[in-house]
Design a protein around this motif. Structure first.
Motif, PDB file in Angstrom:
ATOM      1  N   GLY A 127       0.787  -1.204   0.000  1.00  0.00           N
ATOM      2  CA  GLY A 127       0.000   0.000   0.000  1.00  0.00           C
ATOM      3  C   GLY A 127       0.826   1.264   0.000  1.00  0.00           C
ATOM      4  O   GLY A 127       2.051   1.243   0.011  1.00  0.00           O
ATOM      5  N   SER A 128       0.115   2.378   0.019  1.00  0.00           N
ATOM      6  CA  SER A 128       0.775   3.667  -0.147  1.00  0.00           C
ATOM      7  C   SER A 128       1.608   4.084   1.075  1.00  0.00           C
ATOM      8  O   SER A 128       2.626   4.751   0.924  1.00  0.00           O
ATOM      9  N   ALA A 129       1.213   3.691   2.283  1.00  0.00           N
ATOM     10  CA  ALA A 129       1.984   4.083   3.474  1.00  0.00           C
ATOM     11  C   ALA A 129       3.378   3.452   3.457  1.00  0.00           C
ATOM     12  O   ALA A 129       4.378   4.132   3.715  1.00  0.00           O
ATOM     13  N   ASP A 130       3.466   2.173   3.135  1.00  0.00           N
ATOM     14  CA  ASP A 130       4.774   1.513   3.054  1.00  0.00           C
ATOM     15  C   ASP A 130       5.558   2.016   1.845  1.00  0.00           C
ATOM     16  O   ASP A 130       6.784   2.143   1.900  1.00  0.00           O
ATOM     17  N   HIS A 131       4.867   2.298   0.753  1.00  0.00           N
ATOM     18  CA  HIS A 131       5.523   2.842  -0.432  1.00  0.00           C
ATOM     19  C   HIS A 131       6.143   4.193  -0.098  1.00  0.00           C
ATOM     20  O   HIS A 131       7.286   4.476  -0.481  1.00  0.00           O
ATOM     21  N   GLU A 132       5.416   5.008   0.634  1.00  0.00           N
ATOM     22  CA  GLU A 132       5.922   6.318   1.032  1.00  0.00           C
ATOM     23  C   GLU A 132       7.126   6.190   1.975  1.00  0.00           C
ATOM     24  O   GLU A 132       8.102   6.917   1.844  1.00  0.00           O
ATOM     25  N   ALA A 133       7.055   5.260   2.924  1.00  0.00           N
ATOM     26  CA  ALA A 133       8.176   5.054   3.858  1.00  0.00           C
ATOM     27  C   ALA A 133       9.428   4.620   3.109  1.00  0.00           C
ATOM     28  O   ALA A 133      10.526   5.125   3.372  1.00  0.00           O
ATOM     29  N   ASP A 134       9.284   3.699   2.169  1.00  0.00           N
ATOM     30  CA  ASP A 134      10.449   3.214   1.423  1.00  0.00           C
ATOM     31  C   ASP A 134      10.905   4.202   0.356  1.00  0.00           C
ATOM     32  O   ASP A 134      12.016   4.080  -0.170  1.00  0.00           O
ATOM     33  N   ALA A 135      10.081   5.191   0.032  1.00  0.00           N
ATOM     34  CA  ALA A 135      10.492   6.212  -0.933  1.00  0.00           C
ATOM     35  C   ALA A 135      11.741   6.944  -0.454  1.00  0.00           C
ATOM     36  O   ALA A 135      12.563   7.380  -1.271  1.00  0.00           O
ATOM     37  N   LYS A 136      11.915   7.050   0.851  1.00  0.00           N
ATOM     38  CA  LYS A 136      13.117   7.686   1.391  1.00  0.00           C
ATOM     39  C   LYS A 136      14.351   6.833   1.111  1.00  0.00           C
ATOM     40  O   LYS A 136      15.430   7.356   0.842  1.00  0.00           O
ATOM     41  N   LEU A 137      14.193   5.515   1.153  1.00  0.00           N
ATOM     42  CA  LEU A 137      15.294   4.622   0.779  1.00  0.00           C
ATOM     43  C   LEU A 137      15.622   4.786  -0.698  1.00  0.00           C
ATOM     44  O   LEU A 137      16.794   4.838  -1.088  1.00  0.00           O
ATOM     45  N   VAL A 138      14.581   4.838  -1.524  1.00  0.00           N
ATOM     46  CA  VAL A 138      14.773   4.993  -2.967  1.00  0.00           C
ATOM     47  C   VAL A 138      15.470   6.311  -3.271  1.00  0.00           C
ATOM     48  O   VAL A 138      16.399   6.368  -4.084  1.00  0.00           O
ATOM     49  N   HIS A 139      15.052   7.380  -2.597  1.00  0.00           N
ATOM     50  CA  HIS A 139      15.689   8.689  -2.796  1.00  0.00           C
ATOM     51  C   HIS A 139      17.179   8.614  -2.448  1.00  0.00           C
ATOM     52  O   HIS A 139      18.024   9.113  -3.203  1.00  0.00           O
ATOM     53  N   SER A 140      17.496   7.994  -1.333  1.00  0.00           N
ATOM     54  CA  SER A 140      18.892   7.850  -0.927  1.00  0.00           C
ATOM     55  C   SER A 140      19.686   7.061  -1.971  1.00  0.00           C
ATOM     56  O   SER A 140      20.814   7.428  -2.326  1.00  0.00           O
ATOM     57  N   LEU A 141      19.094   5.980  -2.466  1.00  0.00           N
ATOM     58  CA  LEU A 141      19.766   5.157  -3.476  1.00  0.00           C
ATOM     59  C   LEU A 141      20.004   5.958  -4.752  1.00  0.00           C
ATOM     60  O   LEU A 141      21.107   5.929  -5.321  1.00  0.00           O
ATOM     61  N   ARG A 142      18.987   6.679  -5.209  1.00  0.00           N
ATOM     62  CA  ARG A 142      19.138   7.505  -6.420  1.00  0.00           C
ATOM     63  C   ARG A 142      20.235   8.544  -6.252  1.00  0.00           C
ATOM     64  O   ARG A 142      21.047   8.768  -7.158  1.00  0.00           O
ATOM     65  N   GLU A 143      20.250   9.195  -5.116  1.00  0.00           N
ATOM     66  CA  GLU A 143      21.271  10.215  -4.857  1.00  0.00           C
ATOM     67  C   GLU A 143      22.675   9.617  -4.865  1.00  0.00           C
ATOM     68  O   GLU A 143      23.592  10.202  -5.438  1.00  0.00           O
ATOM     69  N   ALA A 144      22.832   8.477  -4.232  1.00  0.00           N
ATOM     70  CA  ALA A 144      24.154   7.852  -4.134  1.00  0.00           C
ATOM     71  C   ALA A 144      24.621   7.261  -5.465  1.00  0.00           C
ATOM     72  O   ALA A 144      25.826   7.207  -5.724  1.00  0.00           O
ATOM     73  N   LEU A 145      23.698   6.834  -6.296  1.00  0.00           N
ATOM     74  CA  LEU A 145      24.078   6.222  -7.571  1.00  0.00           C
ATOM     75  C   LEU A 145      24.335   7.247  -8.663  1.00  0.00           C
ATOM     76  O   LEU A 145      25.187   7.027  -9.539  1.00  0.00           O
ATOM     77  N   GLY A 146      23.602   8.316  -8.697  1.00  0.00           N
ATOM     78  CA  GLY A 146      23.802   9.318  -9.728  1.00  0.00           C
ATOM     79  C   GLY A 146      23.010   9.033 -10.998  1.00  0.00           C
ATOM     80  O   GLY A 146      22.233   8.075 -11.087  1.00  0.00           O
ATOM     81  N   ALA A 147      23.249   9.854 -11.991  1.00  0.00           N
ATOM     82  CA  ALA A 147      22.437   9.877 -13.211  1.00  0.00           C
ATOM     83  C   ALA A 147      22.630   8.673 -14.117  1.00  0.00           C
ATOM     84  O   ALA A 147      21.814   8.443 -15.007  1.00  0.00           O
ATOM     85  N   SER A 148      23.666   7.889 -13.937  1.00  0.00           N
ATOM     86  CA  SER A 148      23.880   6.757 -14.841  1.00  0.00           C
ATOM     87  C   SER A 148      23.032   5.537 -14.467  1.00  0.00           C
ATOM     88  O   SER A 148      23.105   4.505 -15.126  1.00  0.00           O
ATOM     89  N   TYR A 149      22.225   5.655 -13.430  1.00  0.00           N
ATOM     90  CA  TYR A 149      21.308   4.589 -13.018  1.00  0.00           C
ATOM     91  C   TYR A 149      19.887   5.145 -13.012  1.00  0.00           C
ATOM     92  O   TYR A 149      19.654   6.267 -12.581  1.00  0.00           O
ATOM     93  N   ARG A 150      18.960   4.336 -13.461  1.00  0.00           N
ATOM     94  CA  ARG A 150      17.540   4.713 -13.417  1.00  0.00           C
ATOM     95  C   ARG A 150      16.839   3.742 -12.469  1.00  0.00           C
ATOM     96  O   ARG A 150      16.800   2.533 -12.725  1.00  0.00           O
ATOM     97  N   VAL A 151      16.282   4.287 -11.382  1.00  0.00           N
ATOM     98  CA  VAL A 151      15.626   3.471 -10.369  1.00  0.00           C
ATOM     99  C   VAL A 151      14.117   3.525 -10.585  1.00  0.00           C
ATOM    100  O   VAL A 151      13.516   4.597 -10.529  1.00  0.00           O
ATOM    101  N   HIS A 152      13.527   2.372 -10.850  1.00  0.00           N
ATOM    102  CA  HIS A 152      12.080   2.247 -11.015  1.00  0.00           C
ATOM    103  C   HIS A 152      11.499   1.822  -9.670  1.00  0.00           C
ATOM    104  O   HIS A 152      12.007   0.897  -9.030  1.00  0.00           O
TER     105      HIS A 152
END
Length: 181
Positions: A13-38
């Motif tokens: 559901g959306s509550a867990d999706h929102e909580a893990d969105a912070k993990l996804v944001h951290s991963l995107r930031e650390a990986l940079g533009a050469s990775y696309r996170v879906h």
């Protein structure tokens, strides 16, 4: 050319999706533009496995090329279930599992979540598997990591002293491991 990453949320559901969105944001930031996170939303369905196997299959089918899989908590256990019980056509280059529950017991509700005894033998060969666990995780007991260590002896295990179930919303260690592929 971007490298494709599929991140599977924990819970539903959306509550867990929102909580893990912070993990996804951290991963995107650390990986940079050469990775696309879906990061698709995986809602709980009325199926015994919450619909996760079908949802993971659909999300994977939308991606092409070499794919890196990252999953958290319930999503990580269901990703293992999907990979060990389904035909996977995509080329998987790495599997990164965070705070993965190891389902056991005789309760009816757990049966659709449990892995088959030989699940490790059915995972894609030659694909590196990484397991991450924080010792202060209040949701997933430490013995779950120990069970995975026994079943997946080839996996690289990263134990962190602190970070809780959400890894202090910092996946820079995961990103560093992804960059080694």
């Amino acid at each position: 050319m971007n490298r494709e990453i599929l991140f599977i949320q924990g819970g539903g559901g959306s509550a867990d999706h929102e909580a893990d969105a912070k993990l996804v944001h951290s991963l995107r930031e650390a990986l940079g533009a050469s990775y696309r996170v879906h990061y698709p939303l995986l809602p709980n369905e009325s199926a015994p496995d919450f619909g996760r196997k079908n949802q993971i299959g659909r999300a994977l089918s939308r991606l092409q090329g070499r794919i890196i899989l990252v999953a958290h908590s319930l999503g990580a256990s269901m990703l293992l279930k999907y990979l060990s019980e389904s035909e996977v056509d995509q080329e998987i280059t790495g599997i990164f599992l965070l705070a993965t529950p190891f389902w056991s017991g005789k309760e009816d509700w757990k049966q659709a979540l449990k892995l088959q005894e030989d699940f490790a033998d059915k995972l894609p060969e030659q694909v590196p598997v990484f397991l991450y666990y924080c010792r202060d995780d209040a949701e997933i007991p430490y013995d779950h990591l120990l069970r995975y260590r026994q079943r997946l002896p080839r996996a690289t295990v990263r134990e962190l002293a602190r970070g809780g179930h959400q890894f202090n919303e910092d996946l820079s260690l995961v990103a560093a491991d992804i960059k080694t592929l």
